[in-house]
Design a protein around this motif. Structure first.
Motif, PDB file in Angstrom:
ATOM      1  N   ALA A   2      -0.621   3.336  -0.505  1.00 60.32           N
ATOM      2  CA  ALA A   2      -1.210   2.805   0.732  1.00 60.32           C
ATOM      3  C   ALA A   2      -1.906   3.902   1.527  1.00 60.32           C
ATOM      4  CB  ALA A   2      -0.139   2.126   1.578  1.00 60.32           C
ATOM      5  N   ARG A   3      -1.294   5.102   1.578  1.00 60.65           N
ATOM      6  CA  ARG A   3      -1.927   6.220   2.296  1.00 60.65           C
ATOM      7  C   ARG A   3      -3.263   6.582   1.688  1.00 60.65           C
ATOM      8  NH1 ARG A   3       1.988  11.172   3.059  1.00 60.65           N
ATOM      9  NH2 ARG A   3       0.034  12.272   2.830  1.00 60.65           N
ATOM     10  N   LYS A   6      -5.801   3.843   2.662  1.00 58.30           N
ATOM     11  CA  LYS A   6      -6.164   3.973   4.078  1.00 58.30           C
ATOM     12  C   LYS A   6      -7.069   5.181   4.306  1.00 58.30           C
ATOM     13  CE  LYS A   6      -2.260   1.676   6.251  1.00 58.30           C
ATOM     14  NZ  LYS A   6      -1.154   1.841   7.200  1.00 58.30           N
ATOM     15  N   TRP A  27      -6.215   3.638  11.251  1.00 58.73           N
ATOM     16  CA  TRP A  27      -5.052   2.906  10.750  1.00 58.73           C
ATOM     17  C   TRP A  27      -3.772   3.485  11.321  1.00 58.73           C
ATOM     18  CZ3 TRP A  27      -7.762  -0.765   8.932  1.00 58.73           C
ATOM     19  CH2 TRP A  27      -8.870  -0.557   8.128  1.00 58.73           C
ATOM     20  N   THR A  31       3.101   0.476   6.793  1.00 57.61           N
ATOM     21  CA  THR A  31       2.622  -0.354   5.691  1.00 57.61           C
ATOM     22  C   THR A  31       3.577  -1.531   5.524  1.00 57.61           C
ATOM     23  OG1 THR A  31       3.886   0.881   4.039  1.00 57.61           O
ATOM     24  CG2 THR A  31       1.609   1.582   4.434  1.00 57.61           C
ATOM     25  N   SER A  33       4.841  -4.258   2.381  1.00 57.40           N
ATOM     26  CA  SER A  33       4.728  -4.675   0.992  1.00 57.40           C
ATOM     27  C   SER A  33       5.802  -5.708   0.687  1.00 57.40           C
ATOM     28  CB  SER A  33       4.852  -3.473   0.043  1.00 57.40           C
ATOM     29  OG  SER A  33       6.115  -2.882   0.204  1.00 57.40           O
TER      30      SER A  33
END
Length: 54
Positions: A2-3, A6, A27, A31, A33
């Protein structure tokens, strides 16, 4: 993962829209999920609403 997404999307957006350079961050660090099929639209909506008040 995710990082990475982003970071790359932030870079691409700032290149395309220079006025975003004035923003310190696009952002949050958070996160969300879940396994596919086990998360309702209401769960996602509630998560997004909580993020906008943080």
């Amino acid at each position: 993962m995710a990082r990475l997404i982003k970071g790359r999307s932030s870079h691409a957006l700032r290149e395309e829209y220079p006025h975003l350079m004035r923003m310190p961050s696009l952002w949050t660090r958070s996160t969300f999920s879940s396994t596919m099929g086990h998360v309702s639209a209401e769960t996602i909506r509630a998560y997004i609403e909580r993020q906008s008040t943080s």
